[in-house]
Design an enzyme around this catalytic site. Structure first.
Site, PDB file in Angstrom:
ATOM      1  N   TYR A 216       0.838  -1.202   0.000  1.00  0.00           N
ATOM      2  CA  TYR A 216       0.000   0.000   0.000  1.00  0.00           C
ATOM      3  C   TYR A 216       0.873   1.252   0.000  1.00  0.00           C
ATOM      4  O   TYR A 216       1.909   1.284   0.673  1.00  0.00           O
ATOM      5  CB  TYR A 216      -0.893   0.042   1.245  1.00  0.00           C
ATOM      6  CG  TYR A 216      -1.906  -1.077   1.346  1.00  0.00           C
ATOM      7  CD1 TYR A 216      -3.243  -0.861   1.038  1.00  0.00           C
ATOM      8  CD2 TYR A 216      -1.524  -2.347   1.770  1.00  0.00           C
ATOM      9  CE1 TYR A 216      -4.173  -1.884   1.144  1.00  0.00           C
ATOM     10  CE2 TYR A 216      -2.449  -3.374   1.878  1.00  0.00           C
ATOM     11  CZ  TYR A 216      -3.766  -3.134   1.564  1.00  0.00           C
ATOM     12  OH  TYR A 216      -4.682  -4.147   1.678  1.00  0.00           O
ATOM     13  N   HIS A 224      -6.094   1.861  -1.209  1.00  0.00           N
ATOM     14  CA  HIS A 224      -6.121   0.513  -1.755  1.00  0.00           C
ATOM     15  C   HIS A 224      -4.697   0.088  -2.065  1.00  0.00           C
ATOM     16  O   HIS A 224      -3.811   0.917  -2.286  1.00  0.00           O
ATOM     17  CB  HIS A 224      -6.964   0.453  -3.030  1.00  0.00           C
ATOM     18  CG  HIS A 224      -8.432   0.610  -2.790  1.00  0.00           C
ATOM     19  ND1 HIS A 224      -9.200  -0.381  -2.207  1.00  0.00           N
ATOM     20  CD2 HIS A 224      -9.286   1.636  -3.061  1.00  0.00           C
ATOM     21  CE1 HIS A 224     -10.457   0.022  -2.130  1.00  0.00           C
ATOM     22  NE2 HIS A 224     -10.539   1.243  -2.629  1.00  0.00           N
ATOM     23  N   LYS A 255      -4.484  -4.130  -9.788  1.00  0.00           N
ATOM     24  CA  LYS A 255      -3.215  -4.055  -9.077  1.00  0.00           C
ATOM     25  C   LYS A 255      -2.109  -4.592  -9.981  1.00  0.00           C
ATOM     26  O   LYS A 255      -2.358  -5.405 -10.870  1.00  0.00           O
ATOM     27  CB  LYS A 255      -3.266  -4.844  -7.773  1.00  0.00           C
ATOM     28  CG  LYS A 255      -4.422  -4.450  -6.865  1.00  0.00           C
ATOM     29  CD  LYS A 255      -4.393  -5.201  -5.567  1.00  0.00           C
ATOM     30  CE  LYS A 255      -5.709  -5.046  -4.812  1.00  0.00           C
ATOM     31  NZ  LYS A 255      -6.149  -3.669  -4.659  1.00  0.00           N
TER      32      LYS A 255
END
Length: 279
Positions: A216, A224, A255
């Site tokens: 993070y 997020h 991601k």
């Protein structure tokens, strides 16, 4: 010194002040795994203890801010156990009396604010029956006395033992309590964790996304995760199917996947994967 309790290879923090200090001062998140006393059957919100990853616990120990402890296998019964029980019961009785007094004062204050409204209601009631209304003070004094059962008393639930009969665990050496010392996989994971932590990232377990860590840019309560870190040995082969699966997974959850390897000098190399066909 932060006390980390070791149980069967798992690291726990029971003290609330230590858990808060770990997060605020050292950017270590951990996972709350304890049930809440008032809502033990739900698992949406959990409480102490705070369970740490082996890498999180080791980082704190290497920084010199934490010590590893374990309970002694056998603890002698204290000579003053009977006195401790008597003192606890006396404390509970004093707490009940104090809560009874505070509840009475709170009820009296509430009745004072509602006295005029109660009097008006009673006056209308007597007027309909053709009776003379009672004085305000008399109607308030006739309110039923406070009932405060002992079952409703608030009781403090300690989350940490008061006795300090504990044995220190050496995290550098492998043992039954801490089996990670010297393990190649743990050393690789720890080096990756340490390198990312030193760059200012917040790191948590990545098991829910099939990785080793989630990375993070700030506190997970506000951000997020940007990366899914996957630790792989430097010379270990990766099949094409594995590369495609982790790349597609990272893209689906928005991601970037990081393949993290450590060379012989301890330097961490990162390879990012993104599924360009789904951009």
């Amino acid at each position: 010194m932060i006390r980390i309790h070791i149980l069967e290879g798992k690291a726990f923090v029971w003290n609330s002040a230590d858990a808060r200090r770990i997060r605020e001062e050292h950017r270590i998140i951990g996972t709350l795994v304890g049930a809440l006393a008032r809502k033990p059957r739900q698992n949406v919100r959990l409480g102490l203890p705070l369970q740490l990853l082996p890498e999180e616990a080791r980082l704190l120990a290497e920084k010199g801010v934490a010590t590893f402890l374990k309970n002694l296998t056998s603890q002698p019964l204290a000579d003053d156990a009977g006195q401790a029980v008597d003192a606890y019961q006396k404390e509970q009785e004093e707490s009940y009396r104090e809560q009874l007094r505070l509840a009475g004062e709170q009820r009296k204050a509430l009745m004072g604010t509602l006295a005029e409204r109660i009097a008006q209601g009673q006056a209308k009631k007597h007027q309909r029956k053709g009776e003379e209304a009672e004085p305000l003070s008399k109607s308030v004094d006739q309110e039923p006395s406070l009932v405060f059962p002992r079952e409703a008393m608030m009781v403090q639930l300690p989350t940490e033992r008061t006795q300090r009969l504990k044995e220190e665990v050496d995290w550098r050496l492998p043992s039954e309590d801490w089996p990670y010392g010297g393990q190649a996989e743990h050393e690789m994971r720890y080096r990756v964790f340490q390198d990312l932590w030193e760059q200012g990232y917040y790191i948590t377990s990545g098991s829910k996304f099939g990785g080793d860590f989630l990375v993070y840019p700030g506190d997970p309560m506000r951000f997020h995760a940007h990366y899914i870190a996957l630790c792989v040995p430097r010379d270990a082969p990766l099949s094409l199917c594995d590369i495609i699966s982790v790349g597609r997974l990272g893209t689906n959850v928005k991601k970037t996947v990081l393949l993290c390897s450590v060379d012989e000098e301890g330097t961490v190399a990162y390879t990012s994967l993104q599924w360009s066909g789904m951009q």
